[in-house]
Each structure stands twice: as C-alpha cells, then as structure tokens.
Design a protein around this motif. Structure first.
Motif, short mmCIF file in Angstrom:
data_model
loop_
_atom_site.label_atom_id
_atom_site.label_comp_id
_atom_site.label_asym_id
_atom_site.label_seq_id
_atom_site.Cartn_x
_atom_site.Cartn_y
_atom_site.Cartn_z
N ALA A 1 0.82 -1.22 0.00
CA ALA A 1 0.00 0.00 0.00
C ALA A 1 0.84 1.26 0.00
O ALA A 1 0.33 2.35 -0.28
N GLY A 2 2.13 1.16 0.33
CA GLY A 2 3.00 2.32 0.30
C GLY A 2 2.84 3.26 1.47
O GLY A 2 3.06 4.46 1.35
N ILE A 3 2.48 2.72 2.65
CA ILE A 3 2.36 3.52 3.87
C ILE A 3 3.44 3.03 4.82
O ILE A 3 3.27 2.02 5.51
N PRO A 4 4.60 3.70 4.88
CA PRO A 4 5.78 3.14 5.54
C PRO A 4 5.83 3.26 7.05
O PRO A 4 6.68 2.65 7.68
N HIS A 5 4.95 4.05 7.64
CA HIS A 5 5.03 4.26 9.09
C HIS A 5 3.64 4.55 9.64
O HIS A 5 2.80 5.17 8.96
#
Length: 542
Positions: free
Chosen positions: A297-301
């Motif tokens: 999803a590209g949500i790293p944190h």
C-alpha cells in the motif's frame, strides 16, 4: 459476589529522598509489578516533574508493596539494572511514571544524553530544564545524570571550562544537585498483601475520577505472566512501522477473534474472555497487515497512516487469508486509499466496525468486493497548499505523497528511502519533527502550510536546499525531488512567500493529483480475479 481482600497490617508511612530512590533502583530493590500500566509520559511530563522537584513543589505520594523479587533485568528509560534476587524489594503500586522519569534522567547511561524523553539538561543561566535533541548544547548547560551523583557533579565542575569564569553558575549547579538529591517524597509501604489486594489498590488509586482504559483493564485481567499487550506491541515495533498502541492491538484482537467491537473488557466481567492463542494469532495477523501497508500500500510508518480503522480490519483479513493473490492485494490497496481520500475511514464507531468486520469471511474476493462497496471512488484530493496539521489525515496523505516523490539528500544526492524515513521517525516523536518547516528570515510570515514542509534529515540540509550559495549550488534534480526549482528558491530567499507557495504548488500539485489517482484507481474495475469468477460460476452451475 467476590470477597474484597484486606491488608494483614496497616501501611507504613515514610519519606524517601530522591537519592534513596536512585540507590534502590541501582540495588535492584525498586521493581514494577506485572499489572502496572505501560509508560505513558512524554518529555513535557518529565520536564514538569523535575521543575516541581527543583522548586520544592509536592509531586504526589508513592505507594510501594514490599516483598521478594526474582533476578531480572530492569529498565528505567535508557537506564538498565541487572537486578539480583532480593527478599525485600519495593514494588511500585503507584508512582511508576515518576520513578521512571527520575531514574531515567538521573541515571541516564550516556555521557551526553540526547534524543530520548529522559535526555534532560539544565540551563544554569536561564534556570530551566530542557530535553536535548540533536543540537549542540551551550557551555552553560549541565546534564541531569551528572547532577544526580554528588561525586560525578564535582568531577564535572572541576573539568568545566567555565568553572573559574562563572563561579555563580558553579554555586547554582551545586544547589541544583542538592535540591534534586535531597528532595523528600512521601510514600506508603504495604507489606504482606496478596496480589488480588494489590490489584484492587492499583485500580482504586488509578481510577479515582479517571476511568481506566480498556486496554489497561485487559492487561490487569490477563497479565498474570507480564503485560501481554505491551510485550506484543514492543515486538511489532521492531518491524520499523512505529509503535502500535495497546488500544490498536486490542481492537485488532477483537477483529481477529470475530468478537463484537461494542463489547468491552471491564473489571469484574467474566463473559468476555480471550481464547487460548488469541494474542499470538493477532500478533501474526498484524505482522502481515503491517507488511502489506509498508510493502504494497506504500504507507511506511504508522504516523503516516491516515486513519487507524484499516489496521484492525486488515488484521482480520490477513488472519483468514495469509497469502492473497496479486489482484486481491491490489484491490485492498484501492480500498485503503479510497477510504482515506474520501475520509470515510474516519468513522471507526462500533456500529461501523461491526458491519465492516462482518464483510470479511472465508471468501477473500467477496470480502474485498464488499469492503470496496463501502468507500467512494470520488474524492477532493489534498493539496500542497493545505494547512499543516500532523494529526489530520489530509496532512498525512500529503506527507506520503512527498515521501514517494523521492526527496534527495542535498549533499549526496541520494534518495531518502524507507529505512531513512523509519530511522527519522524512531529518532523523533512526531511527524512535524520529521517533515521540517522552512522558516523565512521574516518571522511574521505565516509558515503553517504543507507547502513549507520538507522531508530532510536536519535543519542544515534545509538551509542548503533553500540557500542561494553560488559556490555550492544544489543540483536541479535535487531541487525537483523536493518540488522546487530556481524560481521557487529565489522567491523564498527574497521573502516572497506567496510567490514561493504558488510556484511550489504549480510544481507539486499535479504530481499529488496523479499520485492519489494511481493509488486509489477511481476509474479502474473492481472485479475479482478471473480465476475467482470462473470458480464461482462453476460452483453455481453445480
């Protein structure tokens, strides 16, 4: 009705100096019972405590239980103590946050503490406590882990370059050390109490006017062998996604176990219990959900996660479907981003969660299709000109877009990648400390917008990026990675913030628009994989 336990004898009332408390910590005689709450204080609380002690203000009573304690490695902030088994330890029933703050700062193991919430220093000129982050410390400041020991303090003062030049500051440092070490705090000591009695005392002390949170009740009721929620969340934090709150883990546990989210863990309830292995199943499911958020999803944190709602539902999905196919994962990405952009994931009420949880069953394709039907395709996309609010979903969405734009280090030209971002979040407490604000020379100018934020390692890189140094110019591709060009840099240097904002918006907003459309795919078909359709048709035919 359960019988309320009694104490075998009345508590002893006495006072402990801070110096005595520190010695008890170092001797391994001050312990935290297993039912205690997890650490909740931030640096502001620690600073307030030390300021009160220094001024002689009351800081509240301590409540200790006396008893035997096993050999164990103890942690008070960054300070660690290899504690032996002792027959007469003091267990902290009330006062854990205060003791940890005192020991964490005064016994900090670093020669120059910085970064964590216990890296506390005292400005001898301004007479104030402050937390040291990454900046250099002025000569007239002293770390509290020196002040906490009279011998260390004398050695430090003897080696101090201002010792002869500023004798009044020497006296102030000595007075500070005396005030902190000799401060007396009242305490009650309970001896011979059963664990049931201690739990009841703990609950009554900590819920007088303030209701315990559900996750704290869960820990107290299910923590006979430690604090299961805190331990599981600590293991999940090692992934790099950031700290998972106890409340989030408990929400995920309810979803994984298909429990009604409207029901609560409360003291005295016996009909809401967890099945054996529920904690392990939830931790495994959350690991899969976090891996999906980071890698797919590209949500790293977690601090960049627009809303918390998807976390618990993804945990249920990945508990039931450990290895979904590429098409299913892609549709899950669309659901996460559409719900964030449309703000429909802001509704995390029990009724909504119950309905969404019911959609996730044994058929992964039916589950994703049902979830997608609950979010809108259309949304007003965030803009670089939006106001900055680190708690708001729109700001986090902008921050995500800025990260995926590939900002480069002004010195090396290297792209700040996933590990760089996660390291920055580990070093700093908030998103606003990771995405730095560019302040112009004129203080009156409003810099409260996203347009004034940059993803860089420190302020010196920000100055380099926005500087107009002809001898050491920043390459065009580095400027472009931050949504800048020569025109934007000149406008910022001249204090023309309106022109700067307009130019950066012209450069970044079209990218924002494309980025959000690619992630949410509002015009794409949401059909399940062909194989799933064929299988369903075959099943219906038979």
């Amino acid at each position: 009705m359960r019988e309320i336990p009694k104490l075998p004898r009345r508590p002893e009332a006495r006072a402990f100096s801070v110096e005595t408390l520190l010695q008890l910590v170092q001797d391994g005689k001050l312990r935290v019972p297993e039912f205690q709450r997890p650490q909740r204080w931030r640096s502001a609380h620690v600073l307030s405590l030390f300021d009160s002690v220094w001024r002689g203000f009351p800081v509240g009573e301590f409540l200790f239980s006396k008893g035997a304690a096993p050999e164990r490695l103890l942690r008070f902030g960054a300070a660690q103590v290899a504690a032996p088994a002792v027959p007469d330890a003091f267990f902290i029933v009330d006062g854990q946050q205060r003791v940890t703050a005192l020991a964490g700062a005064l016994l900090h193991p670093s020669a120059r503490p910085r970064g964590d919430i216990h890296a506390i220093w005292f400005d001898l000129e301004a007479e104030r406590f402050f937390r040291l982050e990454r900046t250099e410390v002025p000569l007239h400041c002293i770390p509290l882990n020196v002040v906490g020991d009279s011998f260390k303090l004398l050695l430090w003062l003897n080696a101090w370059s201002l010792q002869k030049e500023r004798p009044e500051l020497v006296q102030r440092a000595l007075a500070l050390g005396k005030a902190l070490r000799e401060y007396q705090a009242p305490a009650y000591i309970v001896e011979g109490a059963s664990e049931a009695a201690l739990r009841l005392i703990f609950k009554r002390v900590n819920t007088a006017g303030v209701q315990m949170r559900e996750e704290e009740v869960f820990e107290a009721l299910n923590g006979t062998k430690g604090r299961p929620l805190a331990a599981a969340c600590a293991r999940l934090a090692e992934i790099g996604f950031g700290p998972i709150r106890d409340a989030d883990f408990l929400d995920a546990l309810k979803a994984v176990e298909n429990m009604d989210p409207r029901r609560r863990f409360r003291e005295g309830e016996t009909d809401l219990e967890v099945e054996p292995g529920a904690m392990e199943r939830t931790e495994t499911a959350l690991r899969r959900a976090i891996a999906f958020l980071i890698g797919v999803a590209g949500i790293p944190h977690v601090q960049l996660l627009p809303y918390r709602l998807p976390l618990r539902l993804l945990a249920r999905f990945f508990h039931l479907h450990a290895e979904p196919g590429p098409r299913t994962l892609g549709l899950l990405v669309h659901w996460v981003w559409r719900g964030a952009l449309s703000e429909e994931h802001s509704d995390d009420g029990d009724v909504t969660v119950s309905k969404l949880q019911a959609h996730i069953g044994t058929d992964p394709h039916a589950a994703v299709t049902a979830l997608l039907a609950t979010v809108s395709r259309a949304a007003a996309y965030p803009s670089i000109l939006d106001p900055w609010n680190g708690r708001a979903a729109r700001t986090r969405l902008c921050a995500l877009a800025m990260f995926h734009h590939g900002p480069r280090d002004p010195g090396t030209g290297e792209v700040l990648g996933l590990e760089d971002l996660q390291t920055l979040f580990n070093e700093r407490e908030e998103i606003g400390q990771v995405f730095l604000v560019a302040r112009p020379s004129r203080d009156a100018v409003d810099v409260s917008g996203v347009v004034h934020r940059f993803l860089l390692r420190d302020a010196s890189q920000l100055a380099q990026l926005l500087g107009a140094d002809e001898l050491f110019p920043v390459r065009d591709e580095i400027h472009a990675s931050h949504g800048l060009d020569a025109e934007a840099v000149r406008a910022h240097a001249a204090g023309d913030m309106a022109g700067f904002a307009a130019r950066r918006a012209a450069l970044l907003d079209p990218y924002f628009h494309r980025f959000f459309r690619e992630r949410s795919a509002p015009e794409d078909s949401d059909r399940p994989p062909i194989a799933a359709i064929v299988a369903r048709v075959g099943a219906e035919a038979t």
